[in-house]
Motif scaffolding. Structure first.
Motif, mmCIF file in Angstrom:
data_model
loop_
_atom_site.group_PDB
_atom_site.id
_atom_site.type_symbol
_atom_site.label_atom_id
_atom_site.label_comp_id
_atom_site.label_asym_id
_atom_site.label_seq_id
_atom_site.Cartn_x
_atom_site.Cartn_y
_atom_site.Cartn_z
ATOM 1 N N GLU A 30 7.279 -3.501 -9.035
ATOM 2 C CA GLU A 30 6.988 -3.561 -7.608
ATOM 3 C C GLU A 30 5.553 -3.083 -7.392
ATOM 4 O OE1 GLU A 30 9.907 -2.475 -4.554
ATOM 5 O OE2 GLU A 30 11.160 -1.814 -6.227
ATOM 6 N N TRP A 31 4.935 -3.539 -6.318
ATOM 7 C CA TRP A 31 3.593 -3.115 -5.939
ATOM 8 C C TRP A 31 3.699 -1.899 -5.038
ATOM 9 C CZ3 TRP A 31 -1.137 -3.690 -7.504
ATOM 10 C CH2 TRP A 31 -2.179 -3.252 -6.688
ATOM 11 N N ILE A 32 2.891 -0.880 -5.321
ATOM 12 C CA ILE A 32 2.816 0.311 -4.468
ATOM 13 C C ILE A 32 1.355 0.517 -4.086
ATOM 14 C CG2 ILE A 32 3.151 2.797 -4.300
ATOM 15 C CD1 ILE A 32 5.298 2.613 -6.374
ATOM 16 N N PRO A 33 1.043 0.615 -2.794
ATOM 17 C CA PRO A 33 -0.330 0.912 -2.386
ATOM 18 C C PRO A 33 -0.767 2.261 -2.962
ATOM 19 C CG PRO A 33 0.969 0.184 -0.508
ATOM 20 C CD PRO A 33 1.923 0.395 -1.647
ATOM 21 N N PHE A 34 -1.988 2.321 -3.444
ATOM 22 C CA PHE A 34 -2.507 3.502 -4.130
ATOM 23 C C PHE A 34 -2.428 4.761 -3.262
ATOM 24 C CE2 PHE A 34 -5.939 6.291 -5.633
ATOM 25 C CZ PHE A 34 -5.608 6.376 -6.970
ATOM 26 N N GLU A 35 -2.654 4.613 -1.976
ATOM 27 C CA GLU A 35 -2.675 5.785 -1.085
ATOM 28 C C GLU A 35 -1.318 6.484 -0.974
ATOM 29 O OE1 GLU A 35 -2.621 1.925 1.172
ATOM 30 O OE2 GLU A 35 -4.021 2.811 -0.223
ATOM 31 N N LYS A 36 -0.275 5.891 -1.476
ATOM 32 C CA LYS A 36 1.060 6.518 -1.450
ATOM 33 C C LYS A 36 1.247 7.534 -2.578
ATOM 34 C CE LYS A 36 3.328 3.372 1.349
ATOM 35 N NZ LYS A 36 4.211 3.635 2.405
ATOM 36 N N PHE A 37 0.299 7.614 -3.515
ATOM 37 C CA PHE A 37 0.450 8.491 -4.671
ATOM 38 C C PHE A 37 -0.155 9.866 -4.444
ATOM 39 C CE2 PHE A 37 0.852 4.346 -6.628
ATOM 40 C CZ PHE A 37 1.951 4.549 -7.437
ATOM 41 N N VAL A 42 3.327 -0.999 -10.070
ATOM 42 C CA VAL A 42 1.916 -1.262 -10.357
ATOM 43 C C VAL A 42 1.125 -0.931 -9.097
ATOM 44 C CG1 VAL A 42 0.247 -3.029 -11.037
ATOM 45 C CG2 VAL A 42 2.581 -3.151 -11.897
ATOM 46 N N THR A 43 -0.096 -0.403 -9.280
ATOM 47 C CA THR A 43 -0.962 -0.102 -8.147
ATOM 48 C C THR A 43 -2.411 -0.299 -8.569
ATOM 49 O OG1 THR A 43 -1.373 1.474 -6.355
ATOM 50 C CG2 THR A 43 -1.250 2.378 -8.597
ATOM 51 N N GLN A 44 -3.343 -0.109 -7.628
ATOM 52 C CA GLN A 44 -4.767 -0.249 -7.930
ATOM 53 C C GLN A 44 -5.537 0.864 -7.239
ATOM 54 O OE1 GLN A 44 -6.896 -3.615 -6.258
ATOM 55 N NE2 GLN A 44 -8.155 -3.754 -8.087
#
Length: 93
Positions: A49-56, A79-81
Motif C-alpha cells: 500500500e502507498w503511505i504519504p511520507f508525512e504520516k511517518f 511504500v512511501t517517498q
C-alpha cells in the motif's frame, strides 16, 4: 476450491480497486507495482500500500541487503517517498 477464500479475495480486490483513484506515488511504475500487488492479494495484509511520507515518525534507515542476507526474507508492507530526497522507501516489519 475453497469458496470462503475465493469470495474473500474478490472483496479485497474490489476494495483496493475502488481505492486506487484515491492515491498516487506520482511514479507510474511504482503505482502499477502496488496496484498489481493489491489486485492479486489473497489477504488484505499480503499486499503493498502507498503511505504519504508525512504520516511517518521515527524513521530509521537500515542496511537492507544485510537484512535480506541474514533472514532470507524481508516482508515489505507499504511504500512511501521522502519529499526532500525523492528516495522511495519500503516499510518493513
Amino acid at each position: 476450491m475453497n469458496t470462503e477464500r475465493y469470495w474473500c479475495q474478490l472483496c479485497i480486490a474490489k476494495r483496493f480497486k475502488e481505492n486506487i483513484k484515491n492515491w498516487t506515488s506520482r511514479n507510474k511504475d511504482i503505482d502499477e507495482l502496488i496496484q498489481h500487488s493489491q489486485l492479486n492479494a489473497l489477504h488484505h495484509t499480503k499486499c503493498l500500500e502507498w503511505i504519504p511520507f508525512e504520516k511517518f515518525q521515527n524513521i530509521t534507515n537500515i542496511k537492507f541487503h544485510l537484512q535480506i542476507y541474514v533472514w532470507d526474507i524481508v516482508f515489505c508492507y507499504r511504500v512511501t517517498q521522502d519529499p526532500n530526497t525523492k528516495d522511495y522507501m519500503m516499510v518493513l516489519n
